[in-house]
Enzyme design. Structure first.
Site, PDB file in Angstrom:
ATOM      1  N   LYS A  38      -9.738   1.423   2.749  1.00 30.68           N
ATOM      2  CA  LYS A  38     -10.050   0.750   1.487  1.00 30.68           C
ATOM      3  C   LYS A  38     -11.410   1.222   1.002  1.00 30.68           C
ATOM      4  O   LYS A  38     -12.347   1.312   1.805  1.00 30.68           O
ATOM      5  CB  LYS A  38     -10.109  -0.773   1.691  1.00 30.68           C
ATOM      6  CG  LYS A  38      -8.782  -1.399   2.046  1.00 30.68           C
ATOM      7  CD  LYS A  38      -8.957  -2.873   2.369  1.00 30.68           C
ATOM      8  CE  LYS A  38      -7.649  -3.472   2.855  1.00 30.68           C
ATOM      9  NZ  LYS A  38      -7.858  -4.742   3.569  1.00 30.68           N
ATOM     10  N   GLU A  88      -9.392  -0.018   8.711  1.00 31.17           N
ATOM     11  CA  GLU A  88      -8.922  -1.094   9.597  1.00 31.17           C
ATOM     12  C   GLU A  88      -7.562  -0.724  10.182  1.00 31.17           C
ATOM     13  O   GLU A  88      -6.800  -0.003   9.551  1.00 31.17           O
ATOM     14  CB  GLU A  88      -8.771  -2.403   8.799  1.00 31.17           C
ATOM     15  CG  GLU A  88     -10.036  -2.846   8.080  1.00 31.17           C
ATOM     16  CD  GLU A  88      -9.736  -3.803   6.919  1.00 31.17           C
ATOM     17  OE1 GLU A  88      -8.979  -4.762   7.123  1.00 31.17           O
ATOM     18  OE2 GLU A  88     -10.258  -3.568   5.817  1.00 31.17           O
ATOM     19  N   CYS A  91      31.578   1.776  43.226  1.00 32.71           N
ATOM     20  CA  CYS A  91      32.766   1.522  44.054  1.00 32.71           C
ATOM     21  C   CYS A  91      33.290   2.774  44.762  1.00 32.71           C
ATOM     22  O   CYS A  91      34.307   2.710  45.446  1.00 32.71           O
ATOM     23  CB  CYS A  91      33.871   0.888  43.211  1.00 32.71           C
ATOM     24  SG  CYS A  91      34.601   2.030  42.023  1.00 32.71           S
ATOM     25  N   LYS A 147      -3.704  -0.918  10.894  1.00 31.10           N
ATOM     26  CA  LYS A 147      -2.601  -1.467  10.098  1.00 31.10           C
ATOM     27  C   LYS A 147      -1.648  -2.174  11.058  1.00 31.10           C
ATOM     28  O   LYS A 147      -0.966  -1.534  11.858  1.00 31.10           O
ATOM     29  CB  LYS A 147      -1.878  -0.338   9.368  1.00 31.10           C
ATOM     30  CG  LYS A 147      -0.811  -0.835   8.426  1.00 31.10           C
ATOM     31  CD  LYS A 147      -0.235   0.331   7.629  1.00 31.10           C
ATOM     32  CE  LYS A 147       0.887  -0.130   6.740  1.00 31.10           C
ATOM     33  NZ  LYS A 147       2.029  -0.672   7.508  1.00 31.10           N
ATOM     34  N   ARG A 149       4.618 -12.643   1.068  1.00 33.50           N
ATOM     35  CA  ARG A 149       4.483 -11.780  -0.104  1.00 33.50           C
ATOM     36  C   ARG A 149       5.623 -11.990  -1.102  1.00 33.50           C
ATOM     37  O   ARG A 149       5.403 -12.041  -2.298  1.00 33.50           O
ATOM     38  CB  ARG A 149       4.452 -10.310   0.319  1.00 33.50           C
ATOM     39  CG  ARG A 149       4.485  -9.381  -0.896  1.00 33.50           C
ATOM     40  CD  ARG A 149       4.543  -7.916  -0.532  1.00 33.50           C
ATOM     41  NE  ARG A 149       3.241  -7.438  -0.141  1.00 33.50           N
ATOM     42  CZ  ARG A 149       3.001  -6.732   0.951  1.00 33.50           C
ATOM     43  NH1 ARG A 149       3.979  -6.459   1.760  1.00 33.50           N
ATOM     44  NH2 ARG A 149       1.794  -6.322   1.237  1.00 33.50           N
ATOM     45  N   LEU A 190       0.828  -1.204   0.000  1.00 33.33           N
ATOM     46  CA  LEU A 190       0.000   0.000   0.000  1.00 33.33           C
ATOM     47  C   LEU A 190       0.858   1.248   0.000  1.00 33.33           C
ATOM     48  O   LEU A 190       1.902   1.305   0.636  1.00 33.33           O
ATOM     49  CB  LEU A 190      -0.897   0.020   1.243  1.00 33.33           C
ATOM     50  CG  LEU A 190      -1.949  -1.078   1.338  1.00 33.33           C
ATOM     51  CD1 LEU A 190      -2.773  -0.895   2.596  1.00 33.33           C
ATOM     52  CD2 LEU A 190      -2.844  -1.073   0.113  1.00 33.33           C
ATOM     53  N   CYS A 217      32.104   7.112  41.830  1.00 35.91           N
ATOM     54  CA  CYS A 217      31.426   5.997  41.173  1.00 35.91           C
ATOM     55  C   CYS A 217      30.306   5.475  42.076  1.00 35.91           C
ATOM     56  O   CYS A 217      30.543   5.202  43.248  1.00 35.91           O
ATOM     57  CB  CYS A 217      32.424   4.879  40.879  1.00 35.91           C
ATOM     58  SG  CYS A 217      31.628   3.378  40.302  1.00 35.91           S
TER      59      CYS A 217
HETATM   60 ZN   LIG Z   1      33.372   2.044  40.019  1.00 30.88          ZN
END
Ligand SMILES: [Zn+2]
Length: 642
Positions: free
Chosen positions: A258, A84, A380, A86, A107, A51, A377
């Site tokens: 359609k 409808e 840690c 899709k 297809r 389509l 961090c």
């Molecule tokens: Zn770390």
């Protein structure tokens, strides 16, 4: 060569940007495989068209006025449309004879599709027998995967340490086109949407709406969501479908319009690619609005610390979104995001949702808070560094999050591929102190009893895990993957390839030499320094040494990806014979093919070279001599390839 197709299929299912290959593309890329070998083909009774898309009101107005003109209708005559949803799946054609399913095909190129009947027979949603007494019925519809089924399949894959599928659509295509049905094949859904051919005396269908009711009556699944609207109310109809979108159990990406009257459809006709009586209206990608509650900083495998937005849960297109990627600090600054901002979140396909921008906040006096990057961090507590606009933790295996990510990566399909060593198993063994660096995975071999006594670890599962680990010590491993798996900060695939390419000989000694002398590598100063830092740690040096004992066999494949053809003609046919040291026949073949040449099985007049390893076949040698074809040793041939 045939073995390359399943690999491509794996890539298609798990990676983005990997296209599905059509029969034509397979023919072009793998010329020596005939279409029949890949999958049988089926010719369509009528071409399966696609389509044309409409994106805005102008497209819709144009579409309707063209219809009016072609049918010679006055402005006052209403045109009825069947609208409808899709579906985001793939088209399927089904043929029933005397009520029994006898053919199912995709297809394909529109004229000829791939025969997928064996798979379709395993789909629970498609009836093998329908309540239709006519001799022949050809219907078309869409195969798709519901969200819940997609999630279930991925949950199983996660538990089995397999790469996750990206989208329901890709998964549906992969399942339908696979060689063997699995229990997942049963989960595929189907909605029929048109009758293409019907052999029955007397009965005719007048409209699209009527044909959908007919399909339903004879026992085929049909999407219950459909509306009839005249051209004046078209937009309203489209909007009604769009409103349904978040609550449907499957993904839709638009609405199909359609012309309802079949007589009109016939008069309007079709081009070679698409009908003039139907169009698809594409919906924009789904967005939602919510609050950015907080920012979580997560530590990646190689030490990058990246921000993730914690959102007030919002439902977009039927899926609850609680997190969105924020990429990096620049991204946050660029969008001027703050904690408590009201934001627009976009979800395209099934990728991780992202924040598109701030939305207009209608609250009275909202209080925002600056998003500050952490200095330590989160895993840690080490001091973080800023490099290439990103935050980095230099903890390596000393940083728990990095260690866990590194271990999980090392065991994953991308590196060693050890069964039952998914992230959950890694976290568990790490928390027990059984594994810390990647080489320690092999020490699990001494913990059979302890593992089998853990909750959810049966004796059988433990055996499978340990057998898998043991098997890895006997296999040869791709060096690039091993280098990537070491967890050296900033060393991804590209750098790993570069490192391996600079080896003078393959093996651990070369690798260690490179890590000792990063200045000899063609990589930037930052990466060199990252390698230097990695190698300056005694623990890392010991780890690599221990790893070399567990994995003695590594092979070099760093130049397999090159496409340079050097001193040889840009493409030629070659035949190979004999054993090639250090490479399997398939690897050797791939190497030659990556340089644009074709490898054939037999010596014929048309080949340019016979490439030989140890103990080549006498027959091939004598044939090559007969046809005056040059016989070249593998190493010499390879030098020409580089
Ligand atoms: Zn770390």
């Amino acid at each position: 060569m045939l073995t390359e197709l399943p690999q491509h299929m794996q890539d298609y299912l798990t990676k983005e940007d990997v296209p599905w290959l059509s029969i034509e593309e397979i023919n072009a890329r793998f010329p020596h495989i005939t279409a029949k070998e890949i999958t049988p083909v089926a010719k369509h009774v009528k071409p399966m068209l696609s389509l044309e898309n409409m994106f805005d009101l102008n497209d819709l107005v144009k579409f309707i006025s063209q219809i009016r003109k072609k049918l010679d209708l006055t402005e006052e005559t209403p045109i009825e449309f069947c609208i409808e949803p899709k579906l985001d799946g793939l088209a399927l054609s089904l043929t029933y004879e005397n009520g029994k399913l006898i053919e199912a095909s995709t297809r394909g190129d529109g004229q000829t599709g791939e025969d997928v009947l064996p798979m379709v027979k395993h789909m629970k949603s498609i009836p093998q027998v329908i309540n239709f007494t006519g001799s022949k019925l050809v219907v078309r519809g869409e195969v798709f995967l519901k969200r819940d089924d997609f999630r279930e399949i991925n949950a199983k894959r996660l538990a089995a340490n397999l790469v996750l599928y990206k989208t329901p659509r890709n998964t549906a295509v992969g399942l339908l086109k696979s060689k063997q049905p699995t229990e997942d094949t049963e989960k595929l859904s189907f909605f029929a949407y048109s009758v293409v051919e019907m052999d029955t005396a007397g009965m005719t269908l007048q409209t699209q709406f009527e044909s959908l009711s007919f399909l339903e009556k004879i026992g085929l699944p049909v999407n219950p969501q459909r509306v009839i609207r005249t051209d004046k109310d078209c937009l309203k109809g489209i909007d009604e479908i769009q409103q349904l979108r978040p609550n449907l159990p499957y993904g839709i990406d638009g609405a199909v319009l359609k012309v309802n009257n079949f007589e009109f459809q016939k008069r309007l006709g079709e081009s070679s690619t698409s009908p003039y009586w139907a169009r698809a209206w594409k919906f924009p990608s789904a967005v939602g609005y919510t609050y950015l509650e907080d920012v979580i900083w997560s530590v990646g495998r190689l030490g990058a610390v990246t921000p993730v937005a914690k959102l007030t849960p919002v439902t977009i297109d039927g899926i609850t979104i609680e997190k969105a990627t924020l990429h990096n600090l620049d991204f946050i600054r660029h969008l001027r995001l703050q904690k408590n901002s009201y934001v627009t979140v976009e979800r395209a396909g099934d990728v991780i949702p992202s924040i598109v921008g701030r939305a207009f906040d209608t609250r009275e006096n909202p209080v925002y808070e600056e998003i500050l990057p952490p200095t330590q961090c989160p895993s840690c507590q080490r001091e973080l560094k800023v490099e290439s606009k990103a935050l980095w933790c230099s903890g390596g295996y000393e940083c728990p999050d990095q260690a866990i990510q590194s271990l999980a990566y090392f065991c994953s399909k991308d590196c060693l591929d050890i069964p039952f060593m998914g992230i959950e198993a890694v976290k568990l063994f790490y928390s027990l102190g059984w594994i810390k660096t990647i080489d320690s995975v092999f020490t699990l071999l001494q913990r059979r009893k302890e593992i089998s006594q853990l909750p959810r670890w049966s004796v059988k599962k433990t055996s499978k895990l340990l057998d898998g680990i043991l098997a890895k010590t006997k296999e040869s491993h791709d060096m690039v993957r091993i280098v990537m798996g070491l967890g050296i900060p900033m060393v991804g695939r590209r750098t790993a390839s570069l490192i391996c390419q600079s080896f003078t000989q393959s093996g651990w000694e070369s690798l260690i030499h490179c890590l000792e002398h990063p200045e000899t590598l063609a990589v930037g100063p930052m990466t060199q320094s990252a390698i230097r830092v990695f190698w300056s740690s005694l623990e890392n040096r010991e780890m690599v040494k221990r790893l070399s004992h567990f994995l003695p066999l590594i092979r070099d494949s760093s130049n397999l990806g090159s496409t340079n053809t050097g001193g040889l003609p840009t493409s030629s046919k070659v035949c190979m014979s004999g054993i090639i040291k250090g490479l399997t026949r398939d690897e050797a073949k791939k190497l030659v093919e990556r340089h644009g040449h074709t490898v054939v099985d037999n010596v014929t007049k048309s080949i340019s070279t016979l490439v030989i390893g140890e103990k080549p076949s006498e027959k091939k040698l004598s044939q090559a001599r007969k046809f005056n074809i040059p016989i070249v040793e593998w190493n010499t041939y390879c030098n020409k390839l580089q």
